[in-house]
Scaffold this motif. Structure first.
Motif, short mmCIF file in Angstrom:
data_model
loop_
_atom_site.label_atom_id
_atom_site.label_comp_id
_atom_site.label_asym_id
_atom_site.label_seq_id
_atom_site.Cartn_x
_atom_site.Cartn_y
_atom_site.Cartn_z
N SER A 733 20.46 1.04 34.62
CA SER A 733 20.55 0.18 35.80
C SER A 733 20.34 1.01 37.21
N THR A 734 20.43 2.20 37.21
CA THR A 734 20.24 2.82 38.63
C THR A 734 19.12 3.61 38.75
N ASP A 735 18.27 3.68 37.62
CA ASP A 735 16.81 4.25 37.87
C ASP A 735 15.81 3.34 38.37
N ARG A 736 15.44 3.43 39.77
CA ARG A 736 14.45 2.36 40.04
C ARG A 736 13.15 2.31 39.35
N ASN A 737 12.84 3.42 38.55
CA ASN A 737 11.67 3.01 37.84
C ASN A 737 11.97 2.02 36.53
N ASN A 738 13.24 1.59 36.60
CA ASN A 738 13.47 0.77 35.51
C ASN A 738 13.49 -0.81 36.22
N ILE A 787 4.66 5.47 30.74
CA ILE A 787 4.45 6.90 30.10
C ILE A 787 5.81 7.19 29.49
N ARG A 788 5.99 7.03 28.25
CA ARG A 788 7.23 7.37 27.56
C ARG A 788 7.24 8.62 26.97
N TYR A 789 8.56 9.03 27.08
CA TYR A 789 8.50 10.42 26.29
C TYR A 789 9.77 10.41 25.38
N ALA A 790 9.95 11.02 24.33
CA ALA A 790 11.04 11.33 23.18
C ALA A 790 10.94 12.57 22.78
N GLY A 823 12.77 9.08 27.85
CA GLY A 823 12.82 8.36 28.95
C GLY A 823 11.37 7.85 29.37
N PHE A 824 11.10 7.37 30.59
CA PHE A 824 9.95 7.14 30.81
C PHE A 824 9.54 7.04 32.11
N PHE A 825 8.13 7.09 32.61
CA PHE A 825 7.79 7.10 34.01
C PHE A 825 6.87 5.75 33.89
N ARG A 826 6.76 5.30 35.33
CA ARG A 826 5.83 3.93 35.37
C ARG A 826 4.53 4.23 36.39
#
Length: 868
Positions: A733-738, A787-790, A823-826
């Protein structure tokens, strides 16, 4: 009738010819020694007290007297007022000599007639005395003077035929004489004196004898007809008419001399009662209950032969009838009188009698959960209204119709309240659990307009049977509602929720009242199978059922209940599409079970905020006594309870909270309204930046979110009315990209259902993926790509760029960004200069470095599409 009042009579009689040998004394001169002259052996035993003759003897067990010359013995009338301020007895009494041959009333062998007041029987009686021997002539009614304070006006008449009548009025006014049976006696024909003899025992009786308005003289002839002074209904067919004097029996019992209007007519019988002043009339036709009637009398005579020319008296007939549920109903409510549209700026409610009988509201109670007002007597006729208002403001409604002012008038809450009306036996007659959504008009719910009942005969409907008034003044107190219409309930009930109440009880909540007859246990089927062994109403609203099952519900198990053969108050069967509900045994919530999923903090003008929660756990959770607040300096603040009632939150479901669901529906037509919950208040969510948090009933912080207006899409021209949506339920919830602006295609918010920007992590494949590969900025759903990574290990550094088809960098997503395991980037489809990228093919260049200098490169295609 005695046409001359006592005082006027005395003034007249003082001027009567002395030859008639009559006298009168009202002691207005403050003296008993002159005009006329009273004689006594001990003058100090008498006194004038406030212009009345009073005893003044201090001698116990004694007798004393006072007399004055009087020759009236035949064809005469004697009258006097007396007040004995004690209970009489055989040794504490008064004898008033109407006729006496001796001046000394204590002398032996006296002859005459006297009235005894008291004696052992405590009565008023007439005696004859011959040679000192007293013989009773008229034996009065026992117990008349058995009072601590006896006030009497006594009258004795001896006519030319020596017939004696004894009358007395225990009120002392001379308006209500009672006459004992007469006697005839001619033993003594002459008189010399009139006098008073007192016998007293102890000091308790000293100075407690008072006399006034004494008259001895001609018979005062009755020349006035009797007056009809009252009419009392005894039953629907019997009334009693009371006159001011004794009546002639033959004319009093002539039925044709009486008639009552309103179709009642002439009585079939008229009976003179033993008091000789009251006539009981019996009719064939009934009096109308709750109506004022008029009795007309003519021809009835008194005993002097004076006849009534025409007398009329109105009277009200009311006979209480049983009152059933919904006989008296609320028909208009005025919880918010500000601003003034046209009505007084005062809260009120309106009641209506929809039964066929008048109802007396005396002792009825109008209440809300915090206070109650008791109503005074008021006859509410069938088909009529009455306004209930605070005592101090009731006069402001007198021009609108009948009004009852009450103390402790319950304050009507603007947003909603639970009002009840109960009779004196505490039976529920009506109730209204209103909310401001019932106005069905966002402007009118701001104040100044009443809520009006639409169909007075639809006693089952609730919210659907109320709406804002359409009258130009803002309401219709005391008269027919402006929205009156025939609106029968033709729709069956809906099962809204099923909530366990402990391990073996289940609460079922419906959208409307059910029929009063409880359904059978066979009307309910639970899967996995649970046997229902008992059904009860949970409360008087008849909207909640409480089921008891044979065995306990099991945690972490999902149940489904289906309802059959259940009907609402109007008899409609439950709707097929709303017969089932899922439920589970509520479990204790932990941090992260429920997250903030959407927030509207900058609504459109005249709009309202909302906050949406998502249950991402596998638990059923009861939100009773949960709170929403702000999160400042690491602690929760400004907490607002979302509900004090049971509210089951199933897994993988959404609930939005707002102060005004009606406003949300108006601004976001796609909102799933059954998942939008009204609350009395929310904490402040500032337009530029702020915080929100969710706290469980145990005080556990479930989630918090710090937002900023810059979280919105860069392509938005106007951010008002656009919510921020959570992208990933599992993301932080604290990740602004979310967080992302809600899509325009859904109206810029998704209250109560899945976010327009939500993603399903289960679809991810590979170490680096782009999802979705094709998107439309601003207008798509979603209108961005992730842009998701794992990776199997974290701690590596990434550079991420977006390149056009010629290999030119248009957007730098990350530069030397330290990565977690996943995680991911948008990317929103924007360029580094803030403009929107053109439709076409692009590539995501993903470079990964570890601590050993090993470089991995990923090249993924992404397409910006255009909207046609």
């Amino acid at each position: 009738m005695w046409a001359i009042a006592p005082v006027a009579m005395l003034l007249l009689l003082f001027k009567v010819n002395e030859a008639r040998a009559q006298f009168a004394d009202d002691f207005s001169d403050g003296d008993f020694t002159n005009n006329p002259t009273w004689t006594t052996n001990t003058p100090e035993q008498w006194a004038i007290d406030n212009f009345r003759l009073r005893s003044n003897s201090p001698v116990a067990n004694s007798s004393f007297y006072l007399s004055t010359p009087s020759a009236r013995a035949t064809d005469a009338q004697w009258e006097f007022w007396v007040n004995l301020q004690f209970n009489t007895s055989g040794v504490n009494l008064v004898e008033v000599y109407l006729v006496s041959q001796n001046e000394n009333l204590l002398a032996q062998g006296n002859n005459g007639y006297f009235v005894r007041i008291g004696g052992t029987p405590d009565e008023v009686s007439l005696f004859r005395m011959v040679n000192g021997v007293a013989t009773i002539m008229i034996d009065g009614t026992n117990g008349v003077t058995n009072l601590s304070n006896n006030v009497l006006r006594i009258r004795v008449i001896r006519d030319e035929q020596h017939s004696w009548t004894l009358s007395y009025d225990v009120t002392g006014t001379g308006n209500n004489y009672f006459t004992e049976p007469p006697a005839t006696d001619a033993t003594i024909l002459t008189s010399n004196f009139f006098g008073i003899r007192i016998a007293q025992s102890t000091a308790t009786f000293f100075n407690r004898h008072f006399f006034d308005d004494i008259y001895a003289g001609d018979i005062i002839r009755d020349t006035d007809p009797p007056q009809l002074i009252s009419v009392t209904p005894i039953s629907p067919t019997v009334v009693e008419a009371r006159f001011n004097e004794d009546l002639d029996e033959s004319t009093a019992q002539q039925s044709s001399f009486y008639t009552i209007n309103n179709g009642v007519g002439i009585p079939v019988s008229a009976a003179l009662l033993p008091d000789n002043r009251t006539v009981r009339l019996t009719f064939i036709n009934n009096l109308t209950n709750g109506q004022t009637h008029v009795l007309s009398v003519q021809g009835v005579q008194d005993r002097a032969g004076n006849a009534v020319a025409l007398a009329t008296t109105s009277f009200f007939f009311f006979q209480p009838q049983p009152v059933a549920y919904k006989d008296i109903i609320f028909t208009e409510l005025f919880p918010d009188p500000d601003p003034v549209i046209g009505l007084p700026q005062v809260e009120f409610v309106e009641l209506y009698n929809r039964s066929a009988n008048p109802v007396d509201l005396a002792g009825w109670r109008f209440s809300d959960p915090s206070s109650a007002a008791t109503l005074p007597s008021h006859i509410l006729l069938p088909g009529t209204y009455v306004i209930i208002a605070p005592n101090s403001a009731a006069p402001q409604f007198t021009t609108y119709g009948p009004v009852i002012g009450v103390t402790n008038f319950p304050t009507l809450n603007n947003s909603g309240d639970n009002l009840t009306l109960r009779d004196p036996q505490n039976n529920l007659i009506d109730f209204v659990n209103y909310t401001d959504r019932w106005y069905q008009d966002d402007d009118k719910r701001q104040g100044g307009w009443t809520l009006e009942l639409i169909d007075i005969n639809n006693i089952c409907a609730e919210s659907t049977n109320w709406v804002a008034s359409e009258d130009q003044s803002g309401g219709t107190p005391g008269r027919q509602n402006s929205v009156k219409a025939n609106k029968p309930d033709l729709t069956g009930p809906k099962l809204l929720a099923a909530i366990p109440q402990g391990e073996n009880q289940l609460r079922l909540i419906f959208d409307e009242r059910l029929e009063r007859d409880l359904p059978s246990v066979n009307a309910f089927a639970i899967n996995p199978v649970q046997e229902v062994v008992r059904v009860d109403f949970l409360n008087e609203s008849l909207r909640d059922l409480l089921l008891t099952v044979a065995t306990t519900f099991q945690p972490s198990l999902r149940y489904t209940i289906t309802v059959n053969q259940l009907r609402d108050c109007s008899g409609n069967r439950i709707q097929d599409d709303y017969r089932s509900a899922i439920f589970g045994l509520p479990e204790v919530s932990e941090a992260g079970d429920v997250v903030i999923n959407e927030l509207l903090f900058n609504p459109r003008p005249f709009g309202v905020d909302f906050i949406e929660l998502y249950n991402r756990s596998a638990k059923f959770i009861n939100l009773k006594n949960w709170s929403i607040g702000n999160f400042q300096n690491g602690v929760s603040a400004n907490l607002r309870v979302v509900t004090d009632d049971d509210l089951l939150f199933p897994p993988d479901s959404y609930l939005a909270f707002t102060i005004d669901p009606f406003n949300i529906r108006a601004n976001y037509p796609l909102a799933k309204m059954e998942q939008v919950i009204q609350v009395s208040a929310l904490p402040a969510f500032p337009d530029n930046d702020g915080t929100a948090c969710v706290i469980s009933e145990r005080g556990v912080l479930l989630d918090f979110f710090s937002y900023n207006r810059d979280f919105h899409s860069v392509f938005l021209r106007d951010r008002e009315g656009v919510s921020l949506e959570r992208i990933s339920a599992t993301g932080s919830s604290t990740d602004r990209n979310n967080w992302k602006s809600a899509a325009s295609t859904v109206g810029f918010a998704t209250p109560g259902y899945r976010n327009s920007n939500s993603v399903n992590r289960e679809e991810e494949e590979g170490e680096v993926t782009v999802v979705p590969e094709i998107f439309i900025p601003l207008f798509g759903q979603p209108d961005f790509t992730e842009i998701r990574y794992a990776f199997q290990q974290g701690g590596r550094v990434a550079n991420i760029r977006v390149l056009d088809h010629q290999g030119r960098e248009i957007r730098k997503i990350a530069n030397n960004e330290l990565l977690a395991t996943e995680g991911f980037f948008r990317w929103d489809g924007d360029r580094d200069d803030g403009t929107k990228a053109r439709p076409g093919y692009y590539f995501v260049w993903f470079e990964l470095f570890d601590a050993n200098g090993i470089v991995q490169t990923y090249r993924k295609r992404v397409v910006i599409a255009a909207r046609y």
